[in-house]
Enzyme design. Sequence first.
Site, PDB file in Angstrom:
ATOM      1  N   LYS A  33      45.878 -64.969  75.334  1.00 43.04           N
ATOM      2  CA  LYS A  33      45.777 -65.414  73.931  1.00 43.04           C
ATOM      3  C   LYS A  33      47.157 -65.805  73.419  1.00 43.04           C
ATOM      4  CE  LYS A  33      46.210 -60.596  72.497  1.00 43.04           C
ATOM      5  NZ  LYS A  33      45.487 -59.380  72.104  1.00 43.04           N
ATOM      6  N   ARG A 127      39.180 -51.863  63.848  1.00 42.94           N
ATOM      7  CA  ARG A 127      39.381 -53.291  63.575  1.00 42.94           C
ATOM      8  C   ARG A 127      38.035 -54.010  63.490  1.00 42.94           C
ATOM      9  NH1 ARG A 127      43.705 -56.360  67.316  1.00 42.94           N
ATOM     10  NH2 ARG A 127      42.141 -56.018  68.923  1.00 42.94           N
ATOM     11  N   TYR A 251      76.171 -69.545  56.828  1.00 41.49           N
ATOM     12  CA  TYR A 251      75.613 -69.402  55.468  1.00 41.49           C
ATOM     13  C   TYR A 251      75.926 -68.020  54.895  1.00 41.49           C
ATOM     14  CZ  TYR A 251      72.881 -73.593  56.403  1.00 41.49           C
ATOM     15  OH  TYR A 251      72.492 -74.868  56.699  1.00 41.49           O
ATOM     16  N   MET A 299      69.082 -72.287  61.286  1.00 39.91           N
ATOM     17  CA  MET A 299      67.782 -72.754  61.766  1.00 39.91           C
ATOM     18  C   MET A 299      67.869 -73.221  63.226  1.00 39.91           C
ATOM     19  SD  MET A 299      65.246 -75.605  60.089  1.00 39.91           S
ATOM     20  CE  MET A 299      65.160 -74.903  58.477  1.00 39.91           C
TER      21      MET A 299
HETATM   22  C1  LIG Z   1      45.669 -58.440  73.072  1.00 41.18           C
HETATM   23  C2  LIG Z   1      44.574 -57.671  73.635  1.00 41.18           C
HETATM   24  C3  LIG Z   1      44.719 -57.088  74.901  1.00 41.18           C
HETATM   25  C4  LIG Z   1      45.988 -57.116  75.706  1.00 41.18           C
HETATM   26  O1  LIG Z   1      46.943 -56.267  75.121  1.00 41.18           O
HETATM   27  P1  LIG Z   1      48.256 -55.855  75.911  1.00 41.18           P
HETATM   28  O2  LIG Z   1      48.801 -54.729  75.130  1.00 41.18           O
HETATM   29  O3  LIG Z   1      49.147 -57.035  75.907  1.00 41.18           O
HETATM   30  O4  LIG Z   1      47.823 -55.470  77.275  1.00 41.18           O
HETATM   31  C5  LIG Z   1      43.617 -56.443  75.437  1.00 41.18           C
HETATM   32  N1  LIG Z   1      42.460 -56.374  74.753  1.00 41.18           N
HETATM   33  C6  LIG Z   1      42.290 -56.903  73.530  1.00 41.18           C
HETATM   34  C7  LIG Z   1      40.981 -56.771  72.844  1.00 41.18           C
HETATM   35  C8  LIG Z   1      43.351 -57.557  72.931  1.00 41.18           C
HETATM   36  O5  LIG Z   1      43.190 -58.080  71.705  1.00 41.18           O
END
Ligand SMILES: *Cc1c(COP(=O)(O)O)cnc(C)c1O
Length: 369
Positions: A33, A127, A251, A299
């Site tokens: 992801k 969640r 800055y 930046m």
């Molecule tokens: C992001 C995520 C993972 C992976 O998490 P890590 O800590 O990077 O291993 C696994 N399961 C779900 C549902 C996630 O959202």
Amino acid sequence: MRTWAEIDLDNLAYNIKKIKELSHNRDIMAIIKADAYGMGAVPIAKELSEQGVKIFGISSLEEGIELRNFGIKEEILILAGTFNEELEIAEKYNLQVTLTDTSQIEYILEKKMSLCVHIKVDTGMGRVGFTIEEAKEAIKKCQNIGIEVRGIYSHLSVADESDKESIDYTKKQLDKFKEFENIKNIKYIHILNSGGIINFSEITQSNLVRSGVIMYGVYGEGIIKDLKRVFTLKSRVLFLKELKEDIDISYGRLGKGHRGDLIATVTVGYADGFRRELSNGGTVDIFGKPCEIVGKICMDMLMVKIPNDIRGKVKIGDEVVVMGEDIFEKSKIVGSSIYELFTGLSRRVSRVYLKNGKPHIVNNLIGKV
Ligand SMILES: *Cc1c(COP(=O)(O)O)cnc(C)c1O
């Protein structure tokens, strides 16, 4: 090139084999992801599928479509929930979805979709997801009306923490999930994330692990000795000056340069994802030596003081290691996590993939070079 993330695919391949061992030979869902934590989802997925990974986890419909558009044929699960109106598109792209409430089951039935689903149960993350009892009902309901339940899963919130309270909490989550240990007709039962793989892979109630950040050889506490680091953020020296007098730098005039200092300007800034909290006191490495950042990070650039022992060596164009092995210390200075530093890398940072130690693909703003 000004600023680039070097991504070592050989080390990624090495790590995935090791993770398989660490997971007691379970199947691996590679979590890619957020553009594979900033590393680039498509090249990472291609390498991982060459290494035998059969299922990927992503967060959004668009992330899944991107992978399909670039030829990824493996199973893909959308982890972070799906809105009803997205379900038909998920079906079209053969993406598996996470169900988190019962109304989705009715929607799928009503629209006569043939979707492959995973049921998400909340064992303590707080969640999304069904309670244990609701999940059992949901599974029954799906199976009765012919929706394929490909997986049942849950997520751990403190598996990477080593204090007793966290360990007890994780154990409680795992105990709840034991309900599903012997469930029939569901291919994947999964709960272990990176922290779970490292600390709890002896459990019996799962046959698939969700491997995220450890694929890149890093983890909550920094580097894991069994794994190899995949990611390094690099940049270059653009400009050098030996100060003829004391001057203020950047800055807000926070940085103080002193007569005789050698100051280098480096082509990385906060718009690349290099966090401003590292101003005045953070470091980057040149010739393996930490060089202190002087003044605020801009930046697109930052200034460092060159330490005396490499003063004679540094020249314009030299490589600077902005973030590598020290990503954990840097995340602490920033007051954040390594995850946030990875995923904050911006689009204009080129991604250079190494294979057999050599640059293999370079992705940048203007496409592939
Ligand atoms: C992001 C995520 C993972 C992976 O998490 P890590 O800590 O990077 O291993 C696994 N399961 C779900 C549902 C996630 O959202």
